[in-house]
Design a protein around this motif. Structure first.
Motif, PDB file in Angstrom:
ATOM      1  N   CYS A   1      52.585 -48.758  53.505  1.00  0.00           N
ATOM      2  CA  CYS A   1      51.903 -48.681  52.098  1.00  0.00           C
ATOM      3  C   CYS A   1      50.296 -48.588  52.151  1.00  0.00           C
ATOM      4  O   CYS A   1      49.797 -47.665  51.521  1.00  0.00           O
ATOM      5  N   MET A   2      49.716 -49.293  53.066  1.00  0.00           N
ATOM      6  CA  MET A   2      48.726 -49.014  53.178  1.00  0.00           C
ATOM      7  C   MET A   2      47.755 -47.868  53.652  1.00  0.00           C
ATOM      8  O   MET A   2      47.031 -47.343  53.114  1.00  0.00           O
ATOM      9  N   ARG A   3      48.795 -47.171  54.619  1.00  0.00           N
ATOM     10  CA  ARG A   3      48.397 -46.007  55.079  1.00  0.00           C
ATOM     11  C   ARG A   3      48.620 -44.766  54.164  1.00  0.00           C
ATOM     12  O   ARG A   3      47.374 -43.938  53.789  1.00  0.00           O
ATOM     13  N   ASP A   4      49.415 -44.986  53.052  1.00  0.00           N
ATOM     14  CA  ASP A   4      49.533 -44.108  52.073  1.00  0.00           C
ATOM     15  C   ASP A   4      48.408 -44.150  51.043  1.00  0.00           C
ATOM     16  O   ASP A   4      47.573 -43.474  50.563  1.00  0.00           O
ATOM     17  N   ASP A   5      47.875 -45.419  50.762  1.00  0.00           N
ATOM     18  CA  ASP A   5      46.805 -45.757  49.808  1.00  0.00           C
ATOM     19  C   ASP A   5      45.512 -45.181  50.671  1.00  0.00           C
ATOM     20  O   ASP A   5      44.705 -44.623  49.743  1.00  0.00           O
ATOM     21  N   LEU A   6      45.329 -45.445  51.960  1.00  0.00           N
ATOM     22  CA  LEU A   6      44.081 -44.880  52.613  1.00  0.00           C
ATOM     23  C   LEU A   6      44.089 -43.391  52.531  1.00  0.00           C
ATOM     24  O   LEU A   6      42.833 -42.846  52.089  1.00  0.00           O
ATOM     25  N   ARG A   7      45.320 -42.724  52.541  1.00  0.00           N
ATOM     26  CA  ARG A   7      45.135 -41.355  52.686  1.00  0.00           C
ATOM     27  C   ARG A   7      44.770 -40.708  51.055  1.00  0.00           C
ATOM     28  O   ARG A   7      44.129 -40.065  50.910  1.00  0.00           O
ATOM     29  N   TYR A   8      45.261 -41.560  50.141  1.00  0.00           N
ATOM     30  CA  TYR A   8      44.976 -41.096  48.797  1.00  0.00           C
ATOM     31  C   TYR A   8      43.429 -41.413  48.307  1.00  0.00           C
ATOM     32  O   TYR A   8      42.820 -40.587  47.823  1.00  0.00           O
ATOM     33  N   TRP A   9      43.030 -42.617  48.981  1.00  0.00           N
ATOM     34  CA  TRP A   9      41.417 -42.759  48.847  1.00  0.00           C
ATOM     35  C   TRP A   9      40.539 -41.892  49.471  1.00  0.00           C
ATOM     36  O   TRP A   9      39.561 -41.384  49.102  1.00  0.00           O
ATOM     37  N   LEU A  10      41.180 -41.546  50.896  1.00  0.00           N
ATOM     38  CA  LEU A  10      40.278 -40.458  51.447  1.00  0.00           C
ATOM     39  C   LEU A  10      40.158 -39.253  50.802  1.00  0.00           C
ATOM     40  O   LEU A  10      39.293 -38.395  50.738  1.00  0.00           O
ATOM     41  N   SER A  11      41.589 -38.689  50.313  1.00  0.00           N
ATOM     42  CA  SER A  11      41.494 -37.533  49.458  1.00  0.00           C
ATOM     43  C   SER A  11      40.578 -37.685  48.338  1.00  0.00           C
ATOM     44  O   SER A  11      40.078 -36.365  47.796  1.00  0.00           O
ATOM     45  N   GLU A  12      40.403 -38.596  47.676  1.00  0.00           N
ATOM     46  CA  GLU A  12      39.726 -38.761  46.314  1.00  0.00           C
ATOM     47  C   GLU A  12      38.433 -38.761  46.365  1.00  0.00           C
ATOM     48  O   GLU A  12      37.585 -38.402  45.784  1.00  0.00           O
ATOM     49  N   ASN A  13      37.941 -39.360  47.806  1.00  0.00           N
ATOM     50  CA  ASN A  13      36.195 -39.581  48.239  1.00  0.00           C
ATOM     51  C   ASN A  13      36.054 -38.870  49.007  1.00  0.00           C
ATOM     52  O   ASN A  13      34.902 -39.498  49.802  1.00  0.00           O
ATOM     53  N   ARG A  14      36.454 -37.941  49.554  1.00  0.00           N
ATOM     54  CA  ARG A  14      36.138 -36.888  50.670  1.00  0.00           C
ATOM     55  C   ARG A  14      34.674 -36.260  50.547  1.00  0.00           C
ATOM     56  O   ARG A  14      33.802 -36.311  51.240  1.00  0.00           O
ATOM     57  N   GLU A  15      34.524 -35.778  49.218  1.00  0.00           N
ATOM     58  CA  GLU A  15      33.136 -35.369  49.060  1.00  0.00           C
ATOM     59  C   GLU A  15      31.746 -36.233  49.034  1.00  0.00           C
ATOM     60  O   GLU A  15      30.913 -36.038  49.323  1.00  0.00           O
ATOM     61  N   GLU A  16      32.171 -37.510  48.245  1.00  0.00           N
ATOM     62  CA  GLU A  16      31.043 -38.685  48.334  1.00  0.00           C
ATOM     63  C   GLU A  16      31.087 -38.985  49.647  1.00  0.00           C
ATOM     64  O   GLU A  16      29.619 -39.260  49.936  1.00  0.00           O
ATOM     65  N   LEU A  17      31.795 -39.153  50.597  1.00  0.00           N
ATOM     66  CA  LEU A  17      31.641 -39.470  51.825  1.00  0.00           C
ATOM     67  C   LEU A  17      30.824 -38.620  52.443  1.00  0.00           C
ATOM     68  O   LEU A  17      30.054 -38.879  53.200  1.00  0.00           O
ATOM     69  N   GLN A  18      31.126 -37.036  52.513  1.00  0.00           N
ATOM     70  CA  GLN A  18      30.422 -36.169  53.034  1.00  0.00           C
ATOM     71  C   GLN A  18      28.736 -36.192  52.359  1.00  0.00           C
ATOM     72  O   GLN A  18      27.836 -35.983  53.319  1.00  0.00           O
ATOM     73  N   TYR A  19      28.722 -36.511  51.015  1.00  0.00           N
ATOM     74  CA  TYR A  19      27.391 -36.497  50.587  1.00  0.00           C
ATOM     75  C   TYR A  19      26.459 -37.885  50.965  1.00  0.00           C
ATOM     76  O   TYR A  19      25.286 -38.101  50.777  1.00  0.00           O
ATOM     77  N   GLY A  20      27.203 -38.923  51.541  1.00  0.00           N
ATOM     78  CA  GLY A  20      26.625 -40.239  51.675  1.00  0.00           C
ATOM     79  C   GLY A  20      26.319 -41.074  50.444  1.00  0.00           C
ATOM     80  O   GLY A  20      25.335 -41.807  50.546  1.00  0.00           O
ATOM     81  N   SER A  21      27.366 -41.258  49.759  1.00  0.00           N
ATOM     82  CA  SER A  21      27.159 -42.186  48.534  1.00  0.00           C
ATOM     83  C   SER A  21      27.188 -43.592  48.990  1.00  0.00           C
ATOM     84  O   SER A  21      27.907 -44.198  49.796  1.00  0.00           O
ATOM     85  N   PRO A  22      26.237 -44.419  48.547  1.00  0.00           N
ATOM     86  CA  PRO A  22      26.162 -45.973  49.230  1.00  0.00           C
ATOM     87  C   PRO A  22      27.398 -46.536  48.701  1.00  0.00           C
ATOM     88  O   PRO A  22      27.862 -47.488  49.504  1.00  0.00           O
ATOM     89  N   ASN A  23      27.834 -46.561  47.597  1.00  0.00           N
ATOM     90  CA  ASN A  23      28.942 -47.304  47.163  1.00  0.00           C
ATOM     91  C   ASN A  23      30.254 -46.984  47.913  1.00  0.00           C
ATOM     92  O   ASN A  23      31.097 -47.965  48.426  1.00  0.00           O
ATOM     93  N   VAL A  24      30.387 -45.845  48.118  1.00  0.00           N
ATOM     94  CA  VAL A  24      31.555 -45.249  48.703  1.00  0.00           C
ATOM     95  C   VAL A  24      31.574 -45.818  50.367  1.00  0.00           C
ATOM     96  O   VAL A  24      32.519 -46.135  51.214  1.00  0.00           O
ATOM     97  N   ILE A  25      30.311 -45.536  50.898  1.00  0.00           N
ATOM     98  CA  ILE A  25      30.143 -46.087  52.268  1.00  0.00           C
ATOM     99  C   ILE A  25      30.406 -47.252  52.518  1.00  0.00           C
ATOM    100  O   ILE A  25      30.926 -47.767  53.511  1.00  0.00           O
ATOM    101  N   GLU A  26      29.899 -48.228  51.711  1.00  0.00           N
ATOM    102  CA  GLU A  26      30.178 -49.831  51.565  1.00  0.00           C
ATOM    103  C   GLU A  26      31.543 -50.049  51.552  1.00  0.00           C
ATOM    104  O   GLU A  26      32.026 -50.750  52.240  1.00  0.00           O
TER     105      GLU A  26
END
Length: 613
Positions: free
Chosen positions: A145-170
């Protein structure tokens, strides 16, 4: 004096050379003795040569890698076939044993003695199943279940991670810490399961279970030495006969015990070393060794390759020594099992023989009681029976000796075959190494020669193509000029021919006018004989003379008859065009038909294709 003159001459030559060198050094590059060196061209040439050598070495290494990969793939395919065969065999045995267990459980589930045991088995199986479901629900399902949640979270926040959003990085850092913590928990659980597995395996390998279920090699018929109680309880009227027969049990026991001691002495090395490897390593070795039968081609190479893959920490010599030990150990236990089986069989046969002997002795004793006069006969009968027992024992001993000799000869033959196989394997490997080295040398040499030949051929083809293109352009221009000239000449010839025809007609008319005969009136001519009739009436000698006949009799074809055949004219045209040696000309002439259809007596079955043979 001569030495002094020689020294002067050498000093003068040296001084002249020194002066010349001084002048050359002063003149420098401007001297006519030196030529300027083009270092850029030399560096370019060196770089090209170095690049060529690197490219060649890369090709060679690539070919070697492909060859090694091909060899590896072929070896893996052979391993795969053998493993598939072993897998089918194990699957068949598993199904067979499961069916046997199921049949046994069905037949004994409702019995009074074993019913409660099978009920306990069912309760234990249900408890284990519920424990497994609970363990899966508490450990495995949350991870997925955690694996599925992490995959969903990464697909939703992929662009913000690439741009380096502070909240998302935290948030991403917190997730990493959580994942690390989960990994540590999983490792602890796996370690606990491993410890529990080792504990259960240790319980299964305990002494009590091993005594109840010994290994397959150590299973043999249980023999209790000494005189069996059944033989002692037998009644025999002759105590001496009974004592002698019962003594045979001790004799047989002594013989078989001595055979067991001799077998242990012959295999003392295998028994002393026992098993120097670990249980898991030895289990892998035995499982792999049984998959490769003796009749398999290239068996030892495939066996050691497979063992090296599963036991990389063991050397080839260790595996070979362990194989020798295992074969000796297995032969010892198989022979020991056979000895115990023969021992138990001989004891049973002797017991049966004793029963028959005592029964016969009892019958004989009853007859002796009934008839006293047969006392001597009873003694003789006992003696005969004893002789039979002794003869039977001697025959048994002879059979055992023959079997022992045959087993020793078989072992010796097996050892000789193994030694020959090892020697043949060493010779084959040595020859293969030599052949492989020679093959690589010849292949490298051929590759170099082929590269040089290809380069030379490429240069030749380029030069030929350039020359051919120039020649073709010149040829086209020349052909156009020749066609124009031929057209002009043809026109001139036609005009000249017309003029010549007109002039010839005029000349012929003039000649006709000159030689035209004006016949006179001669009515008598109608009744006169002709010139031919008069020639016929001449004498015989004048008949053979003919001025119009040729000088020689012609039996062949004339030039006019030969040139009348269109195939000859076709060949002549092709020869004039320079195409008579081409395949096109051969096909064209082969398809041409004769001017007259040949007679049936002149037909043949010869074909032009057979002429090339």
């Amino acid at each position: 004096m001569a030495d002094r003159t020689q020294w002067k001459s050498s000093s003068s030559i040296r001084s002249d050379n020194t002066d010349g060198l001084v002048h050359r050094m002063l003149d420098g590059l401007g001297s006519n003795k030196y030529k300027a060196v083009d270092y850029h061209r030399l560096r370019a040439t060196i770089s090209a040569k170095r690049f060529g050598s690197i490219k060649t070495s890369m090709k060679v290494s690539k070919i070697e890698q492909k060859s090694q990969q091909h060899k590896e793939n072929s070896t893996l395919k052979q391993h795969q076939l053998l493993w598939h065969k072993e897998f089918l065999k194990l699957q068949h045995l598993r199904k067979k044993f499961e069916v046997d267990v199921e049949i046994h459980m069905r037949s004994n589930r409702n019995s009074e003695s074993c019913g409660h045991i099978y009920k306990d088995f069912d309760y234990c199986d249900a408890a284990l199943s519920s424990d497994f479901d609970g363990f899966k629900k508490n450990t495995v399902d949350p991870v997925w279940c955690m694996r599925d949640d992490l995959r969903y979270w990464l697909s939703e926040n992929r662009e913000e991670l690439q741009y380096g959003s502070p909240n998302v990085i935290e948030k991403y850092t917190d997730i990493q810490k959580t994942v690390t913590h989960v990994k540590e928990q999983q490792e602890e659980i796996i370690n606990k399961l491993d410890n529990e597995q080792k504990r259960l395996e240790a319980e299964l390998c305990s002494g009590l279970l091993l005594e109840m279920c010994p290994p397959q090699l150590k299973k043999h018929t249980v023999v209790h030495p000494g005189i069996p109680q059944e033989a002692i309880d037998l009644s025999c009227p002759d105590l001496q006969l009974k004592s002698d027969v019962l003594q045979e049990f001790l004799i047989i026991d002594g013989k078989y015990e001595s055979m067991i001691d001799q077998l242990g002495q012959r295999h003392a090395l295998a028994l002393s070393q026992e098993n120097l490897w670990g249980d898991e390593e030895h289990f892998k070795f035995v499982a792999i060794h049984d998959q490769y039968p003796r009749e398999l081609a290239n068996r030892r190479a495939l066996l050691f390759d497979r063992l090296k893959r599963h036991l990389p920490e063991k050397s080839r010599s260790d595996m070979s020594d362990h194989e020798d030990w295992w074969m000796d150990f297995k032969y010892y236990h198989e022979r020991l099992k056979g000895i115990y089986a023969d021992w138990a069989r001989d004891r049973r046969e002797l017991l049966h023989k004793a029963q028959m002997t005592f029964a016969e002795a009892a019958v004989a004793h009853e007859l002796e009681e009934v008839r006293g006069e047969y006392c001597n006969r009873q003694k003789q009968l006992c003696q005969v029976l004893y002789e039979k027992v002794r003869e039977w024992r001697e025959r048994k001993m002879e059979v055992m000796q023959l079997e022992a000799q045959m087993n020793e000869e078989r072992q010796k033959q097996a050892e000789e075959i193994e030694a020959r196989e090892r020697e043949a394997e060493k010779c084959r490997r040595k020859k293969e190494k030599e052949i492989l080295g020679q093959y690589h040398q010849v292949k490298e040499k051929k590759q170099q020669e082929l590269e040089e030949e290809r380069q030379r051929r490429l240069d030749e083809l380029k030069s030929l193509m350039e020359k051919q293109s120039i020649y073709d352009r010149e040829r086209i221009r020349y052909r156009e000029e020749q066609i124009n000239k031929k057209l002009e000449e043809r026109k001139k010839k036609e005009e000249e021919k017309e003029i010549e025809n007109e002039e010839m007609e005029a000349r012929l008319e003039a000649l006709r006018a000159q030689v035209r005969i004006v016949a006179e009136s001669d009515p008598f001519r109608a009744i006169q004989g002709t010139k031919a009739w008069e020639a016929r009436l001449k004498p015989e000698e004048d008949k053979n003379i003919s001025l119009l006949e040729p000088l020689f009799k012609v039996n062949s074809y004339t030039s006019k008859q030969i040139t009348s055949d269109h195939r000859v004219r076709l060949e002549q045209k092709l020869r004039e065009a320079g195409l008579h040696n081409s395949d096109y000309a051969r096909q064209l002439i082969r398809k041409a038909t004769p001017p007259m259809k040949p007679r049936r007596d002149q037909l043949h079955t010869f074909k032009f294709e057979d002429a090339s043979v």
